[in-house]
Design an enzyme around this catalytic site. Structure first.
Site, PDB file in Angstrom:
ATOM      1  N   GLU A   1      39.657  44.062  32.369  1.00  0.00           N
ATOM      2  CA  GLU A   1      38.366  43.387  32.443  1.00  0.00           C
ATOM      3  C   GLU A   1      38.272  42.507  33.688  1.00  0.00           C
ATOM      4  O   GLU A   1      37.262  42.522  34.394  1.00  0.00           O
ATOM      5  CB  GLU A   1      38.148  42.492  31.207  1.00  0.00           C
ATOM      6  CG  GLU A   1      38.273  43.200  29.886  1.00  0.00           C
ATOM      7  CD  GLU A   1      39.675  43.149  29.296  1.00  0.00           C
ATOM      8  OE1 GLU A   1      39.821  42.679  28.162  1.00  0.00           O
ATOM      9  OE2 GLU A   1      40.624  43.570  29.992  1.00  0.00           O
TER      10      GLU A   1
ATOM     11  N   TYR B   1      56.433  40.078  34.067  1.00  0.00           N
ATOM     12  CA  TYR B   1      55.654  40.194  32.837  1.00  0.00           C
ATOM     13  C   TYR B   1      55.773  38.924  32.013  1.00  0.00           C
ATOM     14  O   TYR B   1      56.862  38.389  31.891  1.00  0.00           O
ATOM     15  CB  TYR B   1      56.167  41.395  32.024  1.00  0.00           C
ATOM     16  CG  TYR B   1      55.400  41.658  30.757  1.00  0.00           C
ATOM     17  CD1 TYR B   1      54.154  42.266  30.815  1.00  0.00           C
ATOM     18  CD2 TYR B   1      55.903  41.287  29.521  1.00  0.00           C
ATOM     19  CE1 TYR B   1      53.439  42.505  29.665  1.00  0.00           C
ATOM     20  CE2 TYR B   1      55.182  41.521  28.361  1.00  0.00           C
ATOM     21  CZ  TYR B   1      53.959  42.118  28.436  1.00  0.00           C
ATOM     22  OH  TYR B   1      53.242  42.362  27.311  1.00  0.00           O
TER      23      TYR B   1
END
Length: 114
Positions: A74, A67
């Site tokens: 999207e 992360y």
């Protein structure tokens, strides 16, 4: 160097005022976020894209243990659409988000990475 301008238009309205196709896009984006994988940010996102050929592609965000390296909803939807329908343009995108850590009170826009 040449300066170029990019303009983005978005619309904010009530769900009840949307067309049936727009409602379908929003509903699919909401449904898609249910299977998002976001154990680090707790920010679940679903996206649906309507293509010019009338196909709809829905996907969600996928985080990675490294992360913040991951994929936003999207991009996942747009990349899949591009792979499956390489010469078809995106006409409309709907994005839905839920946070496990805070209440969302405003418009959710595309993250901008794509």
């Amino acid at each position: 160097m040449i300066e170029k301008k990019i303009t983005t238009i978005f619309y904010q309205t009530e769900y009840s005022l949307l067309s049936e196709k727009e409602k379908e896009l929003v509903d699919l984006a909401k449904n898609s976020l249910k299977s998002a994988y976001a154990p680090y940010s707790g920010f679940l996102v679903g996206a649906s894209v309507l293509l010019e050929n009338k196909e709809i592609i829905s996907r969600n965000n996928q985080e990675n243990v490294a992360y913040p390296s991951g994929l936003c909803a999207e991009r996942v939807a747009i990349y899949y659409a591009g792979a499956k329908y390489p010469d078809v343009k995106v006409k409309t995108i709907a994005i839905s988000a839920v946070s496990k850590k805070f209440e969302i009170k405003d418009v959710i826009s595309p993250c901008g990475s794509c």
